[in-house]
Every structure is written in structure tokens, then in C-alpha cells.
Design a protein around this motif. Structure first.
Motif, PDB file in Angstrom:
ATOM      1  N   THR A 298      10.083  -8.385  -5.007  1.00  0.00           N
ATOM      2  CA  THR A 298       9.785  -9.611  -5.873  1.00  0.00           C
ATOM      3  C   THR A 298      10.031  -9.278  -7.394  1.00  0.00           C
ATOM      4  N   PRO A 299      11.001 -10.352  -8.464  1.00  0.00           N
ATOM      5  CA  PRO A 299      11.363  -9.983  -9.198  1.00  0.00           C
ATOM      6  C   PRO A 299       9.749  -9.399 -10.373  1.00  0.00           C
ATOM      7  N   LYS A 300      10.055  -8.558 -10.375  1.00  0.00           N
ATOM      8  CA  LYS A 300       9.266  -7.917 -12.207  1.00  0.00           C
ATOM      9  C   LYS A 300       8.396  -9.006 -12.477  1.00  0.00           C
ATOM     10  N   SER A 301       6.963  -8.096 -12.966  1.00  0.00           N
ATOM     11  CA  SER A 301       5.699  -8.456 -13.570  1.00  0.00           C
ATOM     12  C   SER A 301       5.860  -7.156 -14.934  1.00  0.00           C
ATOM     13  N   SER A 302       4.579  -7.705 -15.020  1.00  0.00           N
ATOM     14  CA  SER A 302       4.727  -6.901 -16.982  1.00  0.00           C
ATOM     15  C   SER A 302       4.432  -5.327 -16.008  1.00  0.00           C
ATOM     16  N   LYS A 303       5.011  -4.474 -17.163  1.00  0.00           N
ATOM     17  CA  LYS A 303       4.625  -3.261 -16.585  1.00  0.00           C
ATOM     18  C   LYS A 303       2.941  -2.989 -16.155  1.00  0.00           C
ATOM     19  N   GLU A 304       2.306  -3.733 -17.048  1.00  0.00           N
ATOM     20  CA  GLU A 304       0.765  -2.960 -16.467  1.00  0.00           C
ATOM     21  C   GLU A 304       0.289  -4.031 -15.201  1.00  0.00           C
ATOM     22  N   GLN A 305       0.884  -4.605 -14.330  1.00  0.00           N
ATOM     23  CA  GLN A 305       0.681  -5.451 -13.035  1.00  0.00           C
ATOM     24  C   GLN A 305       1.487  -4.644 -12.187  1.00  0.00           C
ATOM     25  N   VAL A 306       2.927  -4.415 -12.494  1.00  0.00           N
ATOM     26  CA  VAL A 306       2.955  -3.193 -11.657  1.00  0.00           C
ATOM     27  C   VAL A 306       2.756  -1.820 -11.754  1.00  0.00           C
ATOM     28  N   LYS A 307       2.166  -1.527 -12.208  1.00  0.00           N
ATOM     29  CA  LYS A 307       1.250  -0.121 -12.022  1.00  0.00           C
ATOM     30  C   LYS A 307       0.359  -0.046 -11.625  1.00  0.00           C
ATOM     31  N   LEU A 308      -0.493  -1.877 -11.779  1.00  0.00           N
ATOM     32  CA  LEU A 308      -1.996  -2.001 -10.877  1.00  0.00           C
ATOM     33  C   LEU A 308      -1.457  -2.389  -9.185  1.00  0.00           C
ATOM     34  N   ILE A 309      -0.743  -2.810  -9.184  1.00  0.00           N
ATOM     35  CA  ILE A 309       0.275  -3.043  -7.657  1.00  0.00           C
ATOM     36  C   ILE A 309       0.307  -1.558  -6.912  1.00  0.00           C
ATOM     37  N   SER A 310       1.196  -0.475  -7.955  1.00  0.00           N
ATOM     38  CA  SER A 310       1.326   1.054  -7.245  1.00  0.00           C
ATOM     39  C   SER A 310      -0.325   1.500  -6.799  1.00  0.00           C
ATOM     40  N   VAL A 311      -1.341   1.277  -7.582  1.00  0.00           N
ATOM     41  CA  VAL A 311      -2.369   2.206  -7.673  1.00  0.00           C
ATOM     42  C   VAL A 311      -2.357   1.938  -6.099  1.00  0.00           C
ATOM     43  N   PHE A 312      -3.125   0.473  -6.003  1.00  0.00           N
ATOM     44  CA  PHE A 312      -3.586  -0.115  -4.929  1.00  0.00           C
ATOM     45  C   PHE A 312      -2.698   0.602  -3.197  1.00  0.00           C
ATOM     46  N   TYR A 313      -1.451   0.429  -3.190  1.00  0.00           N
ATOM     47  CA  TYR A 313      -0.691   0.609  -2.363  1.00  0.00           C
ATOM     48  C   TYR A 313      -0.432   2.005  -2.096  1.00  0.00           C
ATOM     49  N   ALA A 314      -0.170   3.464  -3.488  1.00  0.00           N
ATOM     50  CA  ALA A 314       0.171   4.399  -3.629  1.00  0.00           C
ATOM     51  C   ALA A 314      -1.137   5.029  -3.363  1.00  0.00           C
ATOM     52  N   VAL A 315      -2.849   4.982  -3.920  1.00  0.00           N
ATOM     53  CA  VAL A 315      -3.876   4.571  -3.648  1.00  0.00           C
ATOM     54  C   VAL A 315      -4.856   5.021  -3.132  1.00  0.00           C
ATOM     55  N   ILE A 316      -4.728   3.881  -3.321  1.00  0.00           N
ATOM     56  CA  ILE A 316      -6.177   2.582  -2.379  1.00  0.00           C
ATOM     57  C   ILE A 316      -6.121   2.844  -0.987  1.00  0.00           C
ATOM     58  N   ASN A 317      -4.796   2.171  -0.887  1.00  0.00           N
ATOM     59  CA  ASN A 317      -3.907   2.057   0.682  1.00  0.00           C
ATOM     60  C   ASN A 317      -4.367   2.914   1.991  1.00  0.00           C
ATOM     61  N   PRO A 318      -4.086   4.545   1.520  1.00  0.00           N
ATOM     62  CA  PRO A 318      -3.834   5.793   2.354  1.00  0.00           C
ATOM     63  C   PRO A 318      -5.409   5.808   2.453  1.00  0.00           C
ATOM     64  N   MET A 319      -6.699   5.302   1.338  1.00  0.00           N
ATOM     65  CA  MET A 319      -7.835   5.776   1.489  1.00  0.00           C
ATOM     66  C   MET A 319      -8.224   4.657   3.028  1.00  0.00           C
ATOM     67  N   LEU A 320      -8.080   3.395   2.488  1.00  0.00           N
ATOM     68  CA  LEU A 320      -9.003   2.437   3.085  1.00  0.00           C
ATOM     69  C   LEU A 320      -8.314   2.586   4.814  1.00  0.00           C
ATOM     70  N   ASN A 321      -6.250   2.967   5.147  1.00  0.00           N
ATOM     71  CA  ASN A 321      -6.350   3.303   6.722  1.00  0.00           C
ATOM     72  C   ASN A 321      -7.535   3.471   7.993  1.00  0.00           C
ATOM     73  N   PRO A 322      -7.984   5.233   7.574  1.00  0.00           N
ATOM     74  CA  PRO A 322      -8.925   5.590   7.836  1.00  0.00           C
ATOM     75  C   PRO A 322      -9.975   4.861   8.542  1.00  0.00           C
ATOM     76  N   LEU A 323     -10.748   4.502   7.138  1.00  0.00           N
ATOM     77  CA  LEU A 323     -11.423   3.193   7.019  1.00  0.00           C
ATOM     78  C   LEU A 323     -12.330   2.059   8.037  1.00  0.00           C
ATOM     79  N   ILE A 324     -10.824   1.448   8.476  1.00  0.00           N
ATOM     80  CA  ILE A 324     -10.266   0.648   8.857  1.00  0.00           C
ATOM     81  C   ILE A 324      -9.701   0.927  10.132  1.00  0.00           C
ATOM     82  N   TYR A 325      -9.374   1.761  10.672  1.00  0.00           N
ATOM     83  CA  TYR A 325      -9.545   2.094  11.493  1.00  0.00           C
ATOM     84  C   TYR A 325     -10.780   2.943  12.413  1.00  0.00           C
TER      85      TYR A 325
END
Length: 313
Positions: free
Chosen positions: A261-288
């Protein structure tokens, strides 16, 4: 500034998520907790799948591969990000940045492919149970898993090559907490249009194509489940698919926003990256683990065996 062959810069300065010392300490503690949970959760899932014969099925074989990818994905990014939160000089060498980008793309793209294969596995198990064991043989599962890892390597080679072939001269400050292709393109010293198009095309291949397969699989699954006569059958089908679908939504949703998608602000991009690069790997084992009766049962069996083996004083 030091010169290195065609790149022009010897190192990059990662600006991180914040320059406030107190905020960085809080972020360090948050990242530490998330990383420990990711490591423990992923390793526990891998151990349970390998040690419990009840989990020696195609679905858990792919889940084990996903846990390996999660563990490596997080380990490639989080430890260095935490180190930078406690130091003033937040630099990474050009080769270190290249390695991090290459590994990040391998594990991320492999996750995308694995989630698509897992949806196909659920489709066969629910929509074609009579032929499931004939199709999903051990050899077929091995080929599918190998294909996922090979596709991750190929996608990574293409994206990394078209990102790092650009000259980087002058400003070496990256407004991110790790080396990611979109962030690197913003500091390149040449026209990035061709590289952006190639990265977008790779995103179509590894994000939109698997997502289309997942949507098609779940549409068929929903139709089949609705036709089931028993309520227990419906609940069992939705239970086996619910965890996987939740992981798909969380991972693909944030990855598509970041790359397609078209890029948002740099801060928004970093927050999105935190979720899929840091938070999501933690959630996968918990969810399963929290939503899966088989994994809970395997964990209880392991704890019971440990209690039995523990000598009484």
C-alpha cells in the motif's frame, strides 16, 4: 565518510523507535519480554511436536516449521534492536545490514508460504477427508515444506539484490529500528523506481498469491462446514481452522499494509513493523497453544512425564 566499493557508506545509523532515554528503557523491557515469550513459546511448540506422537501429523509438521521461522525471524531483529536501545551509537555495518535484510526476507517469505500450505492442509482435511491421507503423505509434506523455504530464499535473493545494488552515498540515517527494504530505499542515492517495482512484484508473488489461495481454501471450507449436519462436526472444523485463520489475518494484514500500500508516515510504518516483526512471532505460539486441545493435551503429557521422572525426596 568511509568508502566501500560501490556502496559509498560503510555503515548505517538506525534511528530506532525513539530518541528519549526513558522511552528507550521502557521499549527495551517490552522487547525483552516479547522476545523471551517468543523464544520460549516457539521452542516449546517445536519440542511438543517432536516429542508427542499424537502431534506427528501434517498440520503440526507445518506448525513446527512455522515455529522455527518465527524463532529465527525474531532472533534476527529483536536482540540487536534491544542493544541499540541501551547504546548511544546505534550503527550497523553495511554487511551486517545486508545480512539482516536477507535473513529477514527469508524467514518472512517462508512464513507467508507456510501459512498458505497450512490452509491447503486444512482444506484437504475438511473438504476431502477420504483422500487426505493419500495426498498429504510424509513425502508430500516434506516437499511442501522444502518448497516454502526455497521460495523464501528466492524472494529474499531478488529483493536483497535489487535493494543493495543501489548506491548509498551521503546520508546514512535510516528511520527504522532494523534494516528493511522500504526503509533502505529512502536513503539510496539513485532512482529507486525499478527496485520498488521489483519489490512490489515480489510482494504480489509471496503475499497476494498465497493470500488468494488461503481465501479460496477457506471459502471452500466454509461451504463444506455449513453443509455438515451435526453441530459437533461444525465446531470441530471451526476449531481446527480458527487458530490458523487468526494468525493469517494478523500476519498478512500488517505485511500487506507495509509492502503493498502507499506509504504512511515514517512513525506509522515503524509501528506496523513492530507488530509483524516483533509482536506477531510471539502471538503465533500463544494462539496455537491456547486455542488447540491437542497442543494442550501434549503439554499435559509432557508435564506428567516430568513429574513421574522427578525423584521423590
Amino acid at each position: 565518510m568511509n568508502q566501500t566499493n560501490h556502496t559509498g557508506v560503510a555503515e548505517f545509523l538506525l534511528l530506532g523507535l525513539s530518541d528519549d532515554p526513558q522511552t528507550q528503557v521502557l521499549l527495551f523491557l517490552l522487547f525483552l519480554g516479547v522476545y523471551l515469550a517468543t523464544v520460549l513459546g516457539s521452542l516449546l511448540l517445536i519440542y511438543l511436536v517432536l516429542s508427542d506422537s499424537q502431534l506427528h501429523t501434517p498440520m503440526y509438521f507445518f506448525l513446527c516449521n512455522l515455529s522455527v521461522a518465527d524463532f529465527c525471524f525474531s532472533t534476527n531483529i529483536v536482540p540487536q534492536a534491544m542493544i541499540h536501545m541501551l547504546t548511544r551509537r546505534k550503527v550497523i555495518s553495511f554487511m551486517g545490514c545486508a545480512a539482516q535484510l536477507f535473513l529477514f526476507l527469508i524467514f518472512g517469505a517462508t512464513q507467508c508460504a507456510l501459512l498458505a500450505v497450512m490452509s491447503y492442509d486444512r482444506y484437504l482435511a475438511i473438504c476431502d477427508p477420504m483422500h487426505y491421507s493419500l495426498i498429504m503423505t510424509r513425502r508430500m509434506c516434506g516437499f511442501l515444506a522444502l518448497g516454502c523455504w526455497v521460495s523464501g530464499i528466492v524472494i529474499s535473493l531478488v529483493d536483497t539484490t535489487f535493494t543493495l545494488r543501489l548506491p548509498f552515498q551521503g546520508d546514512n540515517r535510516i528511520a527504522h529500528f532494523f534494516c528493511e527494504a522500504p526503509a533502505l530505499l529512502t536513503v539510496a542515492s539513485a532512482d529507486t523506481h525499478n527496485s520498488q517495482m521489483v519489490i512490489f512484484l515480489m510482494g504480489v508473488i509471496i503475499l497476494l498469491a498465497p493470500m488468494s489461495l488461503i481465501l479460496a481454501s477457506y471459502c471452500s471450507i466454509i461451504v463444506t462446514v455449513v453443509k455438515m449436519k451435526t453441530t459437533s462436526g461444525r465446531l470441530k472444523a471451526f476449531s481446527t481452522c480458527g487458530s490458523h485463520l487468526l494468525v493469517v489475518i494478523l500476519f498478512y494484514g500488517t505485511a500487506i499494509i507495509s509492502y503493498m500500500t502507499p506509504k504512511s508516515s515514517k512513525e506509522q510504518v515503524k509501528l506496523i513493523s513492530v507488530f509483524y516483526a516483533v509482536i506477531n512471532p510471539m502471538l503465533n505460539p500463544l494462539i496455537y497453544s491456547l486455542r488447540n486441545k491437542d497442543v494442550k493435551k501434549a503439554f499435559k503429557n509432557v508435564t506428567n512425564r516430568m513429574k513421574t521422572c522427578t525423584p521423590r525426596s
